[in-house]
Design a protein around this motif. Structure first.
Motif, PDB file in Angstrom:
ATOM      1  N   VAL A 170      37.366  -2.773  57.810  1.00 31.92           N
ATOM      2  CA  VAL A 170      38.419  -2.755  58.829  1.00 31.92           C
ATOM      3  C   VAL A 170      38.902  -1.313  58.968  1.00 31.92           C
ATOM      4  O   VAL A 170      39.365  -0.706  58.008  1.00 31.92           O
ATOM      5  CB  VAL A 170      39.593  -3.678  58.458  1.00 31.92           C
ATOM      6  CG1 VAL A 170      40.696  -3.581  59.509  1.00 31.92           C
ATOM      7  CG2 VAL A 170      39.114  -5.119  58.329  1.00 31.92           C
TER       8      VAL A 170
ATOM      9  N   THR B  57      35.275  -3.978  62.186  1.00 34.57           N
ATOM     10  CA  THR B  57      36.217  -4.210  63.261  1.00 34.57           C
ATOM     11  C   THR B  57      37.326  -3.172  63.142  1.00 34.57           C
ATOM     12  O   THR B  57      37.369  -2.421  62.171  1.00 34.57           O
ATOM     13  CB  THR B  57      36.795  -5.635  63.219  1.00 34.57           C
ATOM     14  OG1 THR B  57      37.563  -5.869  64.417  1.00 34.57           O
ATOM     15  CG2 THR B  57      37.700  -5.816  62.020  1.00 34.57           C
TER      16      THR B  57
ATOM     17  N   GLN C  19      41.671  -2.376  63.778  1.00 36.35           N
ATOM     18  CA  GLN C  19      42.994  -2.947  63.996  1.00 36.35           C
ATOM     19  C   GLN C  19      43.740  -2.287  65.149  1.00 36.35           C
ATOM     20  O   GLN C  19      44.768  -2.812  65.572  1.00 36.35           O
ATOM     21  CB  GLN C  19      43.838  -2.821  62.729  1.00 36.35           C
ATOM     22  CG  GLN C  19      43.429  -3.776  61.621  1.00 36.35           C
ATOM     23  CD  GLN C  19      44.391  -3.757  60.454  1.00 36.35           C
ATOM     24  OE1 GLN C  19      45.165  -2.820  60.295  1.00 36.35           O
ATOM     25  NE2 GLN C  19      44.348  -4.787  59.634  1.00 36.35           N
TER      26      GLN C  19
ATOM     27  N   ASP D 197      39.296  -6.016  68.277  1.00 39.13           N
ATOM     28  CA  ASP D 197      39.069  -7.384  68.771  1.00 39.13           C
ATOM     29  C   ASP D 197      37.594  -7.730  68.923  1.00 39.13           C
ATOM     30  O   ASP D 197      37.248  -8.650  69.660  1.00 39.13           O
ATOM     31  CB  ASP D 197      39.783  -7.596  70.119  1.00 39.13           C
ATOM     32  CG  ASP D 197      41.291  -7.407  70.005  1.00 39.13           C
ATOM     33  OD1 ASP D 197      41.851  -7.770  68.959  1.00 39.13           O
ATOM     34  OD2 ASP D 197      41.895  -6.878  70.951  1.00 39.13           O
TER      35      ASP D 197
ATOM     36  N   LEU E 216      33.553  -7.672  66.650  1.00 44.42           N
ATOM     37  CA  LEU E 216      32.818  -7.451  65.411  1.00 44.42           C
ATOM     38  C   LEU E 216      31.516  -6.741  65.727  1.00 44.42           C
ATOM     39  O   LEU E 216      30.799  -7.117  66.656  1.00 44.42           O
ATOM     40  CB  LEU E 216      32.515  -8.783  64.710  1.00 44.42           C
ATOM     41  CG  LEU E 216      33.712  -9.590  64.198  1.00 44.42           C
ATOM     42  CD1 LEU E 216      33.234 -10.901  63.597  1.00 44.42           C
ATOM     43  CD2 LEU E 216      34.496  -8.798  63.164  1.00 44.42           C
TER      44      LEU E 216
ATOM     45  N   ARG F 225      35.506 -15.891  66.130  1.00 39.66           N
ATOM     46  CA  ARG F 225      36.617 -14.991  66.466  1.00 39.66           C
ATOM     47  C   ARG F 225      37.143 -15.282  67.870  1.00 39.66           C
ATOM     48  O   ARG F 225      38.352 -15.380  68.085  1.00 39.66           O
ATOM     49  CB  ARG F 225      36.152 -13.542  66.364  1.00 39.66           C
ATOM     50  CG  ARG F 225      37.257 -12.534  66.630  1.00 39.66           C
ATOM     51  CD  ARG F 225      36.736 -11.108  66.614  1.00 39.66           C
ATOM     52  NE  ARG F 225      37.816 -10.165  66.798  1.00 39.66           N
ATOM     53  CZ  ARG F 225      38.536  -9.637  65.828  1.00 39.66           C
ATOM     54  NH1 ARG F 225      38.278  -9.983  64.585  1.00 39.66           N
ATOM     55  NH2 ARG F 225      39.501  -8.783  66.084  1.00 39.66           N
TER      56      ARG F 225
ATOM     57  N   SER G 159      45.825 -11.517  61.484  1.00 38.98           N
ATOM     58  CA  SER G 159      45.283 -10.161  61.370  1.00 38.98           C
ATOM     59  C   SER G 159      43.763 -10.219  61.347  1.00 38.98           C
ATOM     60  O   SER G 159      43.158 -11.300  61.201  1.00 38.98           O
ATOM     61  CB  SER G 159      45.803  -9.493  60.099  1.00 38.98           C
ATOM     62  OG  SER G 159      45.275 -10.148  58.949  1.00 38.98           O
ATOM     63  N   ASP G 160      43.129  -9.053  61.471  1.00 39.93           N
ATOM     64  CA  ASP G 160      41.673  -9.007  61.414  1.00 39.93           C
ATOM     65  C   ASP G 160      41.173  -9.494  60.061  1.00 39.93           C
ATOM     66  O   ASP G 160      40.140 -10.167  59.980  1.00 39.93           O
ATOM     67  CB  ASP G 160      41.177  -7.577  61.678  1.00 39.93           C
ATOM     68  CG  ASP G 160      41.368  -7.165  63.126  1.00 39.93           C
ATOM     69  OD1 ASP G 160      40.755  -7.785  63.993  1.00 39.93           O
ATOM     70  OD2 ASP G 160      42.133  -6.224  63.369  1.00 39.93           O
TER      71      ASP G 160
ATOM     72  N   GLN H  39      38.633 -12.635  59.364  1.00 39.67           N
ATOM     73  CA  GLN H  39      37.429 -12.504  58.545  1.00 39.67           C
ATOM     74  C   GLN H  39      37.403 -13.556  57.444  1.00 39.67           C
ATOM     75  O   GLN H  39      36.354 -14.144  57.145  1.00 39.67           O
ATOM     76  CB  GLN H  39      37.362 -11.107  57.942  1.00 39.67           C
ATOM     77  CG  GLN H  39      37.069 -10.000  58.941  1.00 39.67           C
ATOM     78  CD  GLN H  39      37.101  -8.626  58.314  1.00 39.67           C
ATOM     79  OE1 GLN H  39      37.550  -8.443  57.192  1.00 39.67           O
ATOM     80  NE2 GLN H  39      36.621  -7.635  59.044  1.00 39.67           N
TER      81      GLN H  39
END
Length: 332
Positions: free
Chosen positions: A81, A114, A116, A136, A138, A243, A269-270, A274
């Motif tokens: 991330v 990804t 943030q 937003d 991957l 996602r 959150s990302d 995940q």
């Protein structure tokens, strides 16, 4: 000041004009006969050979390039991330690092990236490895380090004030040293267990559990399978689909179901997405994967694979304490 290229360009254009006028069709310019070797058959053969060579080189280069994107099935999976201005990495067994990435030598490693905030670019010059991390979305890449040592990690996409200070390092270790380093990391839940808790805490089990009263798709075993959508379309249940279904549930509605799921954009959150993705992948089944010599069992880190299912891996079942799977898990 005149550009240095202007005189050369003028000379070339002048010669073209002179030759075009001097040797134009119908002029009285002295033309010697062509050598006997220059024949129609020679020209056809030379042209065909050149075309064949071009096509062969193109095929060879394209095959090598496409093959470079095929991730080995036994690759160690690392989630990355990007954030202004740092790299956060997490292995499937829960080991986390900031601006560092420990990997074993001669072992393939898959990176799932990804961002943030803004676009970043994960770049390790020594590995000839560069891949954008997008908000937003991957993106994936993989590498396999062939030599131990410490290698610089950079961001090559201008991402803000401290872009030049967004630095890190990749530490390539012998398998035995990597195993010792891994075992010394603070214990914590792996991504699948984190996702399991989130699945219950965020209310997902209230709709997607097999015994739920809400008419929602059962997610057990969905990973990697085709999903029929409204309008006759078919989607594959991969990380991108999961996602999008969480953040934009109204875009790809499963056939036979009403679009009642709320969007979790801004609520998860990302890292949480995940974790949920890792949990849903664990609900599927896959054949066992061979172990990497000298390393712990990395089966749970292999894309598409999962440990043997237990009651705790069924949507809606209570979370149970279980030992975390063995290791996480680098091609220049």
């Amino acid at each position: 000041m005149i550009d240095r290229g202007v005189p050369w360009a003028s000379a070339v254009v002048g010669l073209i004009l002179v030759f075009a006028i001097r040797y134009r069709r119908g002029s009285k310019a002295d033309r010697h006969p062509l050598p006997a070797i220059v024949s129609r058959e020679f020209e056809i053969g030379w042209t065909a050979a050149t075309i064949f060579l071009f096509l062969f080189v193109f095929w060879w280069a394209a095959s090598a390039e496409i093959g470079a994107y095929s991730v080995p099935r036994d690759a160690i999976e690392i989630h990355v991330v990007a954030k202004q201005w740092m790299w956060k990495t997490q292995a499937s067994n829960g080991a986390r690092e900031i601006n560092e990435l420990h990997v074993p030598v001669n072992a393939p490693v898959k990176l799932i990236l990804t961002s943030q905030d803004v676009i970043h670019s994960f770049y390790v010059p020594a590995f000839r490895l560069k891949r954008d991390a997008l908000p937003d979305q991957l993106t994936e890449t993989w590498f396999q380090a062939t030599k131990t040592g410490t290698y610089g990690l950079l961001c090559t996409e201008y991402c803000g004030t401290d872009h030049a200070r967004m630095l890190g390092r990749v530490i390539v270790m012998e398998p035995e040293d990597y195993a010792r380093w891994l075992s010394a990391q603070p214990e914590g839940d792996d991504l699948a267990h984190q996702g399991e808790r989130l699945f219950s805490e965020r209310g997902c089990a209230g709709c997607h559990a097999p015994g739920s009263t809400v008419h929602a798709p059962d997610l057990a075993g969905i990973w990697g399978r085709p999903v029929p959508l409204e309008g006759g379309r078919i989607a594959t249940a991969d990380a991108a689909y999961i996602r999008d279904s969480i953040l934009q549930p109204g875009r790809d509605v499963v056939a036979g179901y009403r679009p009642i799921m709320p969007s979790y954009a801004g609520l998860l959150s990302d890292g949480e997405i995940q974790a949920l993705t890792a949990y849903l992948r664990g609900l599927g089944s896959a054949p066992a994967v061979a172990r990497t010599p000298g390393l712990p069992d990395l089966r749970s880190n292999v894309p598409g694979s999962a440990p043997e299912r237990s009651p705790a891996m069924v949507p809606g079942a209570p979370v149970q304490d279980r030992p975390a799977p063995a290791g996480p898990a680098v091609r220049p």
